[in-house]
Write a protein that holds these residues in place. Structure first.
Motif, PDB file in Angstrom:
ATOM      1  N   GLU A   1       0.855  -1.193   0.000  1.00  0.00           N
ATOM      2  CA  GLU A   1       0.000   0.000   0.000  1.00  0.00           C
ATOM      3  C   GLU A   1       0.888   1.239   0.000  1.00  0.00           C
ATOM      4  OE1 GLU A   1      -3.724   1.870   2.543  1.00  0.00           O
ATOM      5  OE2 GLU A   1      -2.803   0.017   3.192  1.00  0.00           O
ATOM      6  N   GLN A   2       0.541   2.242  -0.810  1.00  0.00           N
ATOM      7  CA  GLN A   2       1.328   3.470  -0.861  1.00  0.00           C
ATOM      8  C   GLN A   2       0.985   4.337   0.338  1.00  0.00           C
ATOM      9  OE1 GLN A   2       0.432   5.189  -4.663  1.00  0.00           O
ATOM     10  NE2 GLN A   2       1.885   3.880  -5.702  1.00  0.00           N
ATOM     11  N   VAL A   3       2.019   4.824   1.021  1.00  0.00           N
ATOM     12  CA  VAL A   3       1.829   5.633   2.221  1.00  0.00           C
ATOM     13  C   VAL A   3       2.643   6.914   2.130  1.00  0.00           C
ATOM     14  CG1 VAL A   3       1.278   3.683   3.731  1.00  0.00           C
ATOM     15  CG2 VAL A   3       3.641   4.412   3.496  1.00  0.00           C
ATOM     16  N   LEU A   4       2.228   7.910   2.900  1.00  0.00           N
ATOM     17  CA  LEU A   4       2.944   9.172   3.010  1.00  0.00           C
ATOM     18  C   LEU A   4       3.725   9.147   4.319  1.00  0.00           C
ATOM     19  CD1 LEU A   4       3.477  12.063   2.006  1.00  0.00           C
ATOM     20  CD2 LEU A   4       1.454  12.760   3.299  1.00  0.00           C
ATOM     21  N   CYS A   5       5.033   9.372   4.237  1.00  0.00           N
ATOM     22  CA  CYS A   5       5.899   9.298   5.424  1.00  0.00           C
ATOM     23  C   CYS A   5       6.498  10.658   5.746  1.00  0.00           C
ATOM     24  CB  CYS A   5       7.041   8.312   5.196  1.00  0.00           C
ATOM     25  SG  CYS A   5       6.495   6.635   4.910  1.00  0.00           S
ATOM     26  N   LEU A   6       6.723  10.898   7.009  1.00  0.00           N
ATOM     27  CA  LEU A   6       7.449  12.067   7.481  1.00  0.00           C
ATOM     28  C   LEU A   6       8.711  11.552   8.154  1.00  0.00           C
ATOM     29  CD1 LEU A   6       7.676  15.104   8.197  1.00  0.00           C
ATOM     30  CD2 LEU A   6       6.437  14.562  10.303  1.00  0.00           C
TER      31      LEU A   6
END
Length: 57
Positions: free
Chosen positions: A20-25
């Motif tokens: 699954e594509q995720v947004l990371c910080l």
């Protein structure tokens, strides 16, 4: 780490699926050595998804 809604009495749990594509910080690594610590903020999608009412019709 994964950022979730709620804690203490109002817990909520979510973990992304494999691939699954995720947004990371990512936090800065001051030493410049090793790995950075990061947080998954959420998942996203690129294709239009149908609302449930459209699928059921």
């Amino acid at each position: 780490m994964i950022v979730n809604r709620g804690s203490l009495a109002n817990k909520d749990y979510w973990i992304p699926d494999i691939d699954e594509q995720v947004l990371c910080l990512m936090m800065p690594n001051k030493s410049g050595l090793g790995l950075n610590e990061g947080f998954i903020l959420g998942s996203f999608f690129r294709q239009r998804t149908h609302r449930r009412s459209e699928v059921l019709m």
